[in-house]
Design a protein around this motif. Structure first.
Motif, PDB file in Angstrom:
ATOM      1  N   HIS A  55      91.723  10.339  42.616  1.00 53.81           N
ATOM      2  CA  HIS A  55      91.590   9.802  41.255  1.00 53.81           C
ATOM      3  C   HIS A  55      90.812  10.750  40.355  1.00 53.81           C
ATOM      4  CE1 HIS A  55      90.449   7.033  37.991  1.00 53.81           C
ATOM      5  NE2 HIS A  55      91.465   6.269  38.395  1.00 53.81           N
ATOM      6  N   GLU A  56      89.797  11.390  40.897  1.00 52.73           N
ATOM      7  CA  GLU A  56      88.961  12.300  40.111  1.00 52.73           C
ATOM      8  C   GLU A  56      89.125  13.725  40.649  1.00 52.73           C
ATOM      9  OE1 GLU A  56      87.272  11.401  37.392  1.00 52.73           O
ATOM     10  OE2 GLU A  56      88.030   9.348  37.614  1.00 52.73           O
ATOM     11  N   SER A  57      88.281  14.090  41.642  1.00 53.68           N
ATOM     12  CA  SER A  57      88.361  15.405  42.294  1.00 53.68           C
ATOM     13  C   SER A  57      87.410  15.385  43.486  1.00 53.68           C
ATOM     14  CB  SER A  57      87.967  16.531  41.329  1.00 53.68           C
ATOM     15  OG  SER A  57      86.598  16.425  40.964  1.00 53.68           O
ATOM     16  N   THR A  58      87.361  16.489  44.211  1.00 50.65           N
ATOM     17  CA  THR A  58      86.452  16.561  45.359  1.00 50.65           C
ATOM     18  C   THR A  58      85.015  16.427  44.913  1.00 50.65           C
ATOM     19  OG1 THR A  58      88.021  17.967  46.530  1.00 50.65           O
ATOM     20  CG2 THR A  58      85.760  17.964  47.338  1.00 50.65           C
ATOM     21  N   TYR A  59      84.700  16.950  43.732  1.00 45.54           N
ATOM     22  CA  TYR A  59      83.369  16.789  43.150  1.00 45.54           C
ATOM     23  C   TYR A  59      83.496  16.061  41.823  1.00 45.54           C
ATOM     24  CZ  TYR A  59      81.384  19.804  46.689  1.00 45.54           C
ATOM     25  OH  TYR A  59      80.963  20.330  47.895  1.00 45.54           O
ATOM     26  N   VAL A  60      82.686  15.029  41.644  1.00 50.58           N
ATOM     27  CA  VAL A  60      82.773  14.159  40.481  1.00 50.58           C
ATOM     28  C   VAL A  60      81.568  14.393  39.584  1.00 50.58           C
ATOM     29  CG1 VAL A  60      82.889  11.766  39.686  1.00 50.58           C
ATOM     30  CG2 VAL A  60      84.022  12.438  41.818  1.00 50.58           C
ATOM     31  N   GLN A  61      81.829  14.528  38.274  1.00 57.00           N
ATOM     32  CA  GLN A  61      80.747  14.684  37.320  1.00 57.00           C
ATOM     33  C   GLN A  61      80.305  13.310  36.853  1.00 57.00           C
ATOM     34  OE1 GLN A  61      79.618  17.773  36.766  1.00 57.00           O
ATOM     35  NE2 GLN A  61      77.879  17.008  35.567  1.00 57.00           N
ATOM     36  N   LEU A  62      79.137  12.893  37.296  1.00 55.72           N
ATOM     37  CA  LEU A  62      78.595  11.579  36.948  1.00 55.72           C
ATOM     38  C   LEU A  62      77.455  11.797  35.976  1.00 55.72           C
ATOM     39  CD1 LEU A  62      78.890   8.549  37.561  1.00 55.72           C
ATOM     40  CD2 LEU A  62      77.164   8.828  39.352  1.00 55.72           C
ATOM     41  N   TRP A  63      77.803  11.710  34.659  1.00 52.52           N
ATOM     42  CA  TRP A  63      76.866  12.050  33.593  1.00 52.52           C
ATOM     43  C   TRP A  63      76.349  13.473  33.802  1.00 52.52           C
ATOM     44  CZ3 TRP A  63      76.792   7.017  35.649  1.00 52.52           C
ATOM     45  CH2 TRP A  63      77.296   6.053  34.766  1.00 52.52           C
ATOM     46  N   THR A  64      75.097  13.679  34.146  1.00 60.86           N
ATOM     47  CA  THR A  64      74.578  15.038  34.312  1.00 60.86           C
ATOM     48  C   THR A  64      74.577  15.490  35.768  1.00 60.86           C
ATOM     49  OG1 THR A  64      72.309  14.193  34.479  1.00 60.86           O
ATOM     50  CG2 THR A  64      73.103  14.812  32.277  1.00 60.86           C
ATOM     51  N   LEU A  65      75.041  14.636  36.681  1.00 63.32           N
ATOM     52  CA  LEU A  65      75.031  14.959  38.104  1.00 63.32           C
ATOM     53  C   LEU A  65      76.428  15.305  38.577  1.00 63.32           C
ATOM     54  CD1 LEU A  65      72.737  12.085  39.460  1.00 63.32           C
ATOM     55  CD2 LEU A  65      72.072  14.468  39.006  1.00 63.32           C
ATOM     56  N   SER A  66      76.501  16.228  39.519  1.00 61.83           N
ATOM     57  CA  SER A  66      77.761  16.574  40.170  1.00 61.83           C
ATOM     58  C   SER A  66      77.682  16.084  41.609  1.00 61.83           C
ATOM     59  CB  SER A  66      78.002  18.083  40.129  1.00 61.83           C
ATOM     60  OG  SER A  66      79.221  18.404  40.765  1.00 61.83           O
ATOM     61  N   LEU A  67      78.536  15.120  41.963  1.00 62.56           N
ATOM     62  CA  LEU A  67      78.509  14.512  43.287  1.00 62.56           C
ATOM     63  C   LEU A  67      79.817  14.771  44.019  1.00 62.56           C
ATOM     64  CD1 LEU A  67      77.041  10.977  42.454  1.00 62.56           C
ATOM     65  CD2 LEU A  67      75.814  12.917  43.433  1.00 62.56           C
ATOM     66  N   GLY A  68      79.711  14.965  45.325  1.00 62.93           N
ATOM     67  CA  GLY A  68      80.902  15.056  46.144  1.00 62.93           C
ATOM     68  C   GLY A  68      81.557  13.688  46.262  1.00 62.93           C
ATOM     69  N   ALA A  69      82.857  13.674  46.528  1.00 58.28           N
ATOM     70  CA  ALA A  69      83.580  12.406  46.663  1.00 58.28           C
ATOM     71  C   ALA A  69      82.985  11.555  47.772  1.00 58.28           C
ATOM     72  CB  ALA A  69      85.062  12.686  46.936  1.00 58.28           C
ATOM     73  N   ALA A  70      82.577  12.198  48.878  1.00 58.37           N
ATOM     74  CA  ALA A  70      81.969  11.456  49.985  1.00 58.37           C
ATOM     75  C   ALA A  70      80.651  10.821  49.566  1.00 58.37           C
ATOM     76  CB  ALA A  70      81.754  12.374  51.191  1.00 58.37           C
ATOM     77  N   SER A  71      79.871  11.565  48.767  1.00 54.97           N
ATOM     78  CA  SER A  71      78.583  11.034  48.316  1.00 54.97           C
ATOM     79  C   SER A  71      78.768   9.848  47.373  1.00 54.97           C
ATOM     80  CB  SER A  71      77.768  12.133  47.626  1.00 54.97           C
ATOM     81  OG  SER A  71      77.465  13.172  48.527  1.00 54.97           O
ATOM     82  N   LEU A  72      79.739   9.964  46.451  1.00 55.39           N
ATOM     83  CA  LEU A  72      79.990   8.861  45.524  1.00 55.39           C
ATOM     84  C   LEU A  72      80.506   7.636  46.276  1.00 55.39           C
ATOM     85  CD1 LEU A  72      80.077   7.712  42.701  1.00 55.39           C
ATOM     86  CD2 LEU A  72      82.327   8.767  42.380  1.00 55.39           C
ATOM     87  N   ALA A  73      81.371   7.868  47.263  1.00 58.44           N
ATOM     88  CA  ALA A  73      81.839   6.747  48.084  1.00 58.44           C
ATOM     89  C   ALA A  73      80.669   6.097  48.818  1.00 58.44           C
ATOM     90  CB  ALA A  73      82.885   7.237  49.084  1.00 58.44           C
ATOM     91  N   GLY A  74      79.753   6.937  49.308  1.00 63.20           N
ATOM     92  CA  GLY A  74      78.573   6.410  49.981  1.00 63.20           C
ATOM     93  C   GLY A  74      77.712   5.573  49.057  1.00 63.20           C
ATOM     94  N   ILE A  75      77.567   6.019  47.801  1.00 66.18           N
ATOM     95  CA  ILE A  75      76.771   5.270  46.831  1.00 66.18           C
ATOM     96  C   ILE A  75      77.417   3.909  46.547  1.00 66.18           C
ATOM     97  CG2 ILE A  75      76.019   5.210  44.423  1.00 66.18           C
ATOM     98  CD1 ILE A  75      75.691   8.244  44.567  1.00 66.18           C
ATOM     99  N   LEU A  76      78.731   3.899  46.333  1.00 60.13           N
ATOM    100  CA  LEU A  76      79.429   2.647  46.032  1.00 60.13           C
ATOM    101  C   LEU A  76      79.345   1.670  47.203  1.00 60.13           C
ATOM    102  CD1 LEU A  76      82.608   4.071  44.261  1.00 60.13           C
ATOM    103  CD2 LEU A  76      80.778   2.736  43.199  1.00 60.13           C
ATOM    104  N   GLN A  77      79.570   2.180  48.405  1.00 58.51           N
ATOM    105  CA  GLN A  77      79.466   1.317  49.572  1.00 58.51           C
ATOM    106  C   GLN A  77      78.036   0.836  49.768  1.00 58.51           C
ATOM    107  OE1 GLN A  77      82.075   0.165  50.839  1.00 58.51           O
ATOM    108  NE2 GLN A  77      83.344   1.598  51.975  1.00 58.51           N
ATOM    109  N   ALA A  78      77.085   1.724  49.513  1.00 57.98           N
ATOM    110  CA  ALA A  78      75.681   1.367  49.698  1.00 57.98           C
ATOM    111  C   ALA A  78      75.243   0.298  48.710  1.00 57.98           C
ATOM    112  CB  ALA A  78      74.804   2.611  49.548  1.00 57.98           C
TER     113      ALA A  78
END
Length: 424
Positions: free
Chosen positions: A250-273
């Motif tokens: 949907h986005e990319s391997t690395y996602v720009q979340l406002w001023t942060l650049s997160l890996g897809a795995a990290s963002l998935a971890g945040i959502l699940q967490a």
């Protein structure tokens, strides 16, 4: 009157304590398993894998191995104490979690995941049998919600801390630390888990010497097992194993979340967490609402339809903030549906059939669904794309909701009474 109310509250608190302890023990054992669900789909080559289909197999085999073993483990709980079963599970969790980062090949990971599946069966059945023995109809949903909510803490830490820690410290170091952390649970098992054995139908007999009904003769029980299978396939299997993949597509391997650049795995971890973080409060609240609901089936239907709509929408492209809000809403819906299904299963175990048979059958059904989920998801991904995974999942929940709209026909079964009722 006041003394009766106080006595009932004290009994409930005392009964709830073992449930809380087993829940937290299970949570710490789940660290490594939960971490794999967000890290393995993205970093599968770092684990020594050579193709993406191996990811689906490894995320399925731990549940698939439990299908033939669940009846055996249920039988073992009738002959060994819950303390012995939980202790064995903890020790297996220590070994398997610490080994994930050291295996380096598909077949070694296949064996390790299979052994972890055995450990999870002991943990889960031990928790379910404890809840059935210590609860009644007025608090069964709350106790199940407490169990689900507190075990979610392990998934919270595993997915969130694990996804970040792997990027910083490497897979081998993280899995070793998570494995050693499970050793902390051993003293609590020895001190707080009951030494008693599990009875198939403790304190219950059939009036007139008639046999209790077989599982397949009770429609409510059958469809509860089917619901457990389908929701586990959708949520535990398809959704959990593909969330990081969905983010990547949907986005990319690395996602720009406002001023942060997160890996897809990290963002998935945040959502699940975030879901696991809310679950210790949300699950017991949902359980209490279920306990007092006048029409529990209708409540289940509403939750299924809501989750189905969200699953159907999230594959579409839309503003990133709106998309994140929908994913968060879906996380809450998953928690609510899972809590209600588990509560329905414990209710089904009281409907004229063996408690041991129903709960063992329920764990087999959910394990089958969860084991099929990743394989189905990655097969669909390879053939028709990632979006099809979520549309198929939405259709499954919608069909299930249609069935639960129709009242179940009660079977003609013998009346079961407890020893306490006889005394009254």
């Amino acid at each position: 009157m006041l003394q009766n109310i106080i006595g009932k509250n004290v009994t409930m608190v005392n009964n709830k304590r073992p449930v809380i302890v087993i829940s937290l023990i299970t949570a710490i054992c789940l660290l490594g398993d939960s971490m794999l669900y967000v890290v393995l789909p993205i970093r599968w080559q770092d684990f020594g894998l050579t193709s993406l289909w191996e990811v689906g197999v490894l995320l399925s085999v731990n549940r698939l191995i439990r299908l033939p073993l669940n009846p055996l483990i249920g039988w073992m709980y009738k002959r060994m104490s819950k303390r012995a079963g939980i202790l064995l599970a903890v020790l297996l969790a220590v070994v398997t979690t610490a080994s994930y980062g050291m295996a380096g090949s598909f077949w070694l990971l296949f064996i390790i995941r299979s052994v972890w599946g055995i450990a999870w069966s002991f943990l889960r059945l031990g928790g379910y049998f404890t809840i059935i023995e210590l609860s009644d109809k007025t608090n069964r949903g709350q106790f199940m919600g407490t169990f689900n909510g507190l075990t979610g803490i392990g998934s919270l830490i595993g997915m969130l801390a694990g996804s970040f820690a792997v990027e910083w410290f490497g897979i081998r170091n993280v899995t070793l630390v998570f494995g050693l952390a499970a050793l902390v649970a051993v003293p609590f098992v020895l001190k707080y888990v009951s030494k008693g054995k599990t009875e198939a139908d403790h304190g219950v007999h059939v009036v007139g010497g008639e046999q209790t009904l077989k599982i397949w003769r009770e429609p409510f029980v059958v469809w509860t097992l089917v619901s457990g299978l389908m929701t586990a396939m959708v949520f535990q299997g398809m959704y959990n194993s593909t969330l990081s993949r969905l983010i990547q597509v949907h986005e990319s391997t690395y996602v720009q979340l406002w001023t942060l650049s997160l890996g897809a795995a990290s963002l998935a971890g945040i959502l699940q967490a975030m879901r696991w973080g809310l679950q210790p409060w949300l699950s017991p609240w949902i359980g209490r609402r279920f306990d007092v609901a006048k029409d529990q089936s209708r409540m289940f239907v509403v939750l299924l339809v809501g989750a189905s709509c969200l699953l159907a929408i999230v594959p579409f492209h839309m503003p990133f903030a709106v998309w994140l809000a929908l994913l968060l809403g879906l996380q809450l819906g998953i928690t609510a549906v899972s809590t209600v299904v588990d509560a329905l299963a414990t209710d089904a175990s009281m409907r004229g059939v063996s408690k041991l048979a129903v709960m063992t059958g329920y764990t087999m059904a959910t394990d089958l669904g969860a084991s099929l989920g990743p394989s189905i998801a990655y097969t669909l991904d390879g053939i028709v794309g990632t979006s099809s995974i979520y549309w198929c999942a939405a259709a499954v929940l919608l069909l299930l909701a249609v069935r639960w709209l129709t009242p179940f026909q009660e079977s003609h079964r013998p009346i079961r009474t407890t020893a306490l009722q006889e005394k009254k």
